[in-house]
Design a protein around this motif. Structure first.
Motif, short mmCIF file in Angstrom:
data_model
loop_
_atom_site.label_atom_id
_atom_site.label_comp_id
_atom_site.label_asym_id
_atom_site.label_seq_id
_atom_site.Cartn_x
_atom_site.Cartn_y
_atom_site.Cartn_z
N GLY A 215 0.81 -1.22 0.00
CA GLY A 215 0.00 0.00 0.00
C GLY A 215 0.84 1.26 0.00
N LEU A 219 1.02 4.32 -2.70
CA LEU A 219 0.63 5.68 -2.31
C LEU A 219 1.74 6.65 -2.72
CD1 LEU A 219 -0.86 4.93 1.21
CD2 LEU A 219 -2.12 5.94 -0.70
N ARG A 222 1.50 7.29 -6.31
CA ARG A 222 0.44 8.29 -6.55
C ARG A 222 0.96 9.70 -6.25
NH1 ARG A 222 -5.62 7.96 -3.87
NH2 ARG A 222 -6.09 10.15 -4.16
N THR A 240 1.03 -8.68 -6.55
CA THR A 240 0.55 -7.65 -5.63
C THR A 240 0.79 -6.26 -6.22
OG1 THR A 240 1.19 -9.12 -3.84
CG2 THR A 240 0.62 -6.88 -3.23
N LYS A 243 -1.70 -5.56 -8.94
CA LYS A 243 -3.03 -5.30 -8.36
C LYS A 243 -3.07 -3.90 -7.74
CE LYS A 243 -4.97 -9.82 -7.33
NZ LYS A 243 -5.54 -10.70 -6.33
N GLU A 244 -2.00 -3.52 -7.04
CA GLU A 244 -1.97 -2.19 -6.42
C GLU A 244 -1.96 -1.10 -7.49
OE1 GLU A 244 -2.19 -1.22 -3.32
OE2 GLU A 244 -2.05 -3.12 -2.25
N LYS A 247 -5.31 -0.65 -8.63
CA LYS A 247 -6.10 0.04 -7.60
C LYS A 247 -5.98 1.55 -7.70
CE LYS A 247 -5.88 -0.97 -3.10
NZ LYS A 247 -5.43 -1.63 -1.86
N ILE A 248 -4.75 2.03 -7.95
CA ILE A 248 -4.58 3.49 -8.05
C ILE A 248 -4.78 3.96 -9.49
CG2 ILE A 248 -3.01 3.55 -6.06
CD1 ILE A 248 -0.80 4.34 -8.18
N ARG A 249 -5.20 3.03 -10.35
CA ARG A 249 -5.48 3.31 -11.76
C ARG A 249 -4.25 3.82 -12.51
NH1 ARG A 249 -11.16 5.87 -10.19
NH2 ARG A 249 -11.76 4.06 -8.99
N LEU B 21 -4.75 12.58 -0.69
CA LEU B 21 -3.73 11.54 -0.53
C LEU B 21 -3.57 11.19 0.95
CD1 LEU B 21 -1.43 9.80 -1.88
CD2 LEU B 21 0.10 11.67 -1.31
N THR B 25 -4.13 7.65 2.59
CA THR B 25 -3.07 7.01 3.37
C THR B 25 -3.61 6.50 4.70
OG1 THR B 25 -1.49 8.53 2.37
CG2 THR B 25 -0.74 7.35 4.32
N GLU B 28 -5.76 3.42 3.98
CA GLU B 28 -4.94 2.23 3.67
C GLU B 28 -4.29 1.70 4.95
OE1 GLU B 28 -4.48 0.61 0.78
OE2 GLU B 28 -5.79 1.93 -0.37
N ARG B 159 -9.54 12.58 -4.94
CA ARG B 159 -10.31 11.34 -4.96
C ARG B 159 -9.77 10.37 -3.91
NH1 ARG B 159 -8.18 8.84 -9.50
NH2 ARG B 159 -7.14 7.33 -8.20
N GLN B 163 -11.75 0.23 -1.69
CA GLN B 163 -11.94 -1.09 -2.28
C GLN B 163 -13.00 -1.82 -1.45
OE1 GLN B 163 -10.31 -2.24 -5.09
NE2 GLN B 163 -9.39 -0.20 -5.22
N ARG B 235 -6.56 -9.57 -1.34
CA ARG B 235 -5.85 -8.33 -1.67
C ARG B 235 -4.64 -8.59 -2.56
NH1 ARG B 235 -6.09 -3.76 1.71
NH2 ARG B 235 -3.86 -3.63 1.87
N SER B 236 -4.00 -9.76 -2.44
CA SER B 236 -2.86 -10.05 -3.32
C SER B 236 -3.10 -11.42 -3.95
CB SER B 236 -1.54 -9.98 -2.56
OG SER B 236 -1.60 -10.72 -1.36
N LYS B 276 2.26 3.50 7.35
CA LYS B 276 1.86 4.08 6.06
C LYS B 276 2.14 5.58 6.04
CE LYS B 276 -0.15 0.46 4.01
NZ LYS B 276 0.67 -0.54 4.70
N VAL B 280 4.97 7.41 3.63
CA VAL B 280 4.57 8.35 2.57
C VAL B 280 5.12 9.75 2.85
CG1 VAL B 280 2.58 9.47 1.47
CG2 VAL B 280 2.52 7.02 1.95
N GLU B 291 8.86 0.72 5.90
CA GLU B 291 7.92 -0.27 6.45
C GLU B 291 8.64 -1.52 6.94
OE1 GLU B 291 3.56 -0.60 4.76
OE2 GLU B 291 5.02 -0.42 3.16
#
Lengths: 435, 319
Positions: A215, A219, A222, A240, A243-244, A247-249, B21, B25, B28, B159, B163, B235-236, B276, B280, B291
């Protein structure tokens, strides 16, 4: 529970999981013994299994169809590494005394450990499209090969593709990578080419524990808004990441995986949301090759395999098969050069420097159009091979570009610098002179 | 000076510049936190009842998820029946573990029990790979009726995307925690379980069956593992790489306390959101990839000041 108990438990676990899984076996004198450092277990098994299958199936096909190579059977013995460098070295030590001709570690971490051992034990290392890029310089690394190309050359081919599709200058390139030796390998090249070619690089490391929890990285993507994304992933990281990205297109047709990040095993769990995703590749897709048909006939149908029939022809299966083709060609060349049937590791090294896999030979092998022409060389241990770009259509990969040659003029001097740097602090390192 | 700017100014300027954002964050992080908490919950259940740190919790997540997917895709069992069958398998596993692993080790030091769970990990790895294979598989999300797709929320000039599977994960995790809390506080077995957690000998002396409690608690941890596997897998994908995510639960447990269910939830959320936001907005200072260590550094700081965790029982040493 006390801390002491925990520490004891963790230590016991480490001892338990590092035990080699290889079994002692005696190799008959008249056999060509090829250890396969494979991984069918652990987080990276999704890539390790099809590769190991393709590798073993091709050599077993030669045994069944031709009686081996030069009249001698090939014995492939797998040793489970779990993609762990320490276990890889244990496998090496356990098998090198059995007449091993060449090591194919399928891991940059293991390759880095074996590079200094190869000249001592006189057994070459073929890290096919992975490992230390600087090993491409044959004068400095006589015992290591990266045919058909290296990570640095591949990166330069990918950058050429980007340049041909909107230009590189002024662009921001996002680089998402597995934060281990393999993933970090092309960073020095990116750092040097960025200022030279006028693009900016944003890096997004993914730790092994975060492979399935990316994630934050996306981010950051993005936030940084790169024009293109390049991925150096492996195992569960790839699906993964895609897919991520979905998700953020992030536009899939601006997301390129390297040749270890664009296999069926990576995209099948993603399915249609990965449609448009791009990947580099250097080996054919599918089973429309006579050699693949022979594998199906002599090995798959005969049941002498661990491969599921539907996996034959997939990207990583064919990559493993291509690895076996290079090994087989080098053996055949060494046999011709020495006049011996049962060759040694040193003979194999000669074979790897002298084999010739041109279009005529590829056709003869039943692999016409499977890959670009490739020849062994004393000075060029990567072959400077080209890659093509493939695209996921939601169900399978389709080839969407011609072969893209690397920026050899730019990359080769950088590789030479890196090779000189590698040997500079090793006073007893032995190179070779190429005529 | 530049460093101070990177720490104290740039992150807040970025939050003001791209507020959506920041919301994304936090969301997420919240979802990751809930999923970390789910894994930690499995550890807490077993530690609470038996004092055993279950090293096998991570592989139980993989085993349960792979069993579910394989029953459906390889053997054609309908998804919901496969789910019930896996619940049964986790029950049998719990009985097997109690009978073969735990019962012969009653009264042994904690280290021996921990080592037994390491052995169990290796056994489940081998058995899982032999039965289901090592290839990654797709979670049968739609077949289980779990929602897919996403909803956008146009907010703060940008935006935020939710999910649907993440929303489902939060709802299911919430229901599971509520169910476990009720089970522990309101049922006879739950009270017996707490009694065993407080004092094995005293519990035995009033007729509580230790063996029965262990089966129940390992079964509950198996169910938690199944739910965790479904959610992470959706998710994965479902692969043996999921096992390593369980290591994150260690930090969650240190924060929340090894014996507290609310602690697992709060610890999970602190780590999930914290890592997270830190990655970021401050990750760039360290070259990214924070992380990999953020959770453990935070756990170490907690250990220094509050070794029992936020909700753990206070350690009292009598000498």
């Amino acid at each position: 529970m006390r801390l002491k108990s925990l520490v004891m438990g963790v230590a016991a676990s480490a001892i338990a999981v590092t035990g080699t899984l290889s079994t002692a076996a005696t190799v008959a004198a008249e056999e060509l013994y090829i250890p396969s450092l494979s991984y069918r277990t652990g987080p990276f098994a999704g890539g390790g299994i099809p590769f190991a299958n393709g590798f073993a199936d091709y050599l077993n096909m030669l045994n069944a169809r031709d009686g081996g190579i030069g009249g001698i059977k090939v014995k492939v013995e797998e040793c489970e590494t779990g993609y762990n460098a320490q276990k890889g070295v244990e496998c090496y030590e356990a098998t090198k005394g059995k007449g091993a001709l060449v090591y194919n570690p399928l891991s940059t971490g293991i390759t880095l450990q074996l590079i200094p051992k190869a000249p001592v034990d006189q057994i070459p290392v073929l890290s096919m499209g992975y490992g230390l890029s600087a090993a491409a310089i044959g004068e400095k690394f006589p015992w290591t090969f990266t045919y058909p190309t290296s990570y640095w050359s591949q990166m330069s081919s990918i950058l050429k593709h980007i340049d041909a599709n909107g230009g590189l200058k002024g662009k921001k390139i996002g680089f998402i990578y597995l934060d281990v030796g393999y993933g970090k390998e092309p960073i020095p090249l990116l750092d040097q080419l960025g200022p030279k070619l006028g693009f900016e690089v944003a890096k997004f490391p993914v730790g092994v524990k975060e492979m399935q929890s990316q994630g934050s990285q996306w981010l950051n993507v993005r936030k940084e808004r790169p024009d293109w994304m390049i991925m150096w992933g492996w195992g569960a990281m790839n699906a993964t990441a895609i897919k991520e990205a979905a998700k953020i297109r992030y536009p899939m047709d601006r997301f390129i995986g390297n040749w270890w990040s664009s296999a069926h095993a990576d995209l099948k769990p993603v399915g249609s949301s990965g449609k448009g995703y791009l990947g580099a590749n250097f080996s054919g897709i599918g089973t429309d090759y006579p050699a693949l048909q022979d594998v199906i006939k002599h090995v798959i149908t005969a049941g002498n395999t661990q491969t599921k029939a539907e996996d034959v022809g997939n990207v990583l299966y064919n990559r493993g098969l291509f690895n076996a083709v290079i090994v087989a060609e080098a053996i055949a060349t060494a046999q011709k050069m020495t006049g011996k049937k049962a060759i040694s590791g040193a003979d194999m090294r000669q074979g790897l420097e002298n084999f010739k896999l041109d279009e005529a030979r590829l056709n003869e092998l039943g692999l016409g159009g499977f890959t670009g022409a490739l020849s062994g060389s004393c000075s060029d241990h990567e072959g400077a091979g080209s890659v093509f770009i493939q695209q996921w259509d939601g169900n399978t990969f389709k080839k969407v570009s011609d072969l893209i040659a690397p920026m050899t003029d730019v990359v080769r001097p950088l590789l030479e610098d890196a090779a000189n740097k590698y040997v500079s602090d090793k006073p007893n390192w032995k190179g070779q002179t190429c005529g | 000076m530049e460093l101070l700017q990177q720490i104290f100014i740039e992150p807040f300027v970025l939050i003001a510049d791209i507020p959506d954002l920041f919301v994304q964050t936090i969301w997420e992080g919240f979802v990751s936190g809930i999923l970390y908490a789910l894994i930690a919950l499995g550890f807490v259940l077993i530690f609470k009842a038996s004092g055993v740190f279950n090293f096998a919790q991570g592989i139980m997540v993989v085993f349960a998820a792979l069993a579910l997917v394989s029953l459906h895709t390889k053997f054609g069992v309908p998804a919901w029946i496969a789910l019930l069958m896996v619940i049964g398998i986790m029950g049998l596993l719990a009985m097997g573990i109690e009978r073969i692993v735990l019962r012969p080790l009653v009264g042994q030091p904690d280290a021996i029990l921990l080592m037994a769970t390491i052995g169990l990990t290796l056994f489940l790895q081998g058995a899982g790979e032999t039965i289901f294979g090592g290839e990654p598989q797709s979670m049968i999300t739609e077949e289980l009726g779990l929602p897919t797709g996403a909803t956008d929320w146009e907010v703060l000039g940008g935006r935020v995307t939710f999910q649907h599977i993440d929303v489902a994960a939060i709802v299911i995790a919430g229901l599971m925690v509520a169910g476990l809390a009720l089970f522990f506080s309101k049922t006879r077995i739950g009270r017996a379980l707490r009694a065993v957690a407080d004092d094995h000998q005293a519990a035995l002396s009033v007729g509580i069956s230790l063996n029965q409690i262990w089966v129940i608690v390992w079964f509950a941890a198996g169910i938690v593992a199944l739910v965790t596997g479904i959610m992470w897998g959706a998710r994965s994908d479902v692969s043996f790489a999921l096992e390593v995510i369980a290591l994150k639960a260690l930090a969650v447990l240190i924060l929340g306390g090894f014996t507290s269910i609310p602690g697992a939830i709060v610890g999970g959320l602190i780590i999930g959101i914290g890592e997270k936001v830190f990655e970021v907005y401050w990750g760039g200072i360290f070259g990214g990839g924070t992380e990999a260590w953020f959770a453990y550094v935070l756990a170490l700081i907690f250990l220094l000041f509050r070794p029992q965790g936020l909700f753990g029982e206070k350690i009292i040493e009598r000498v």
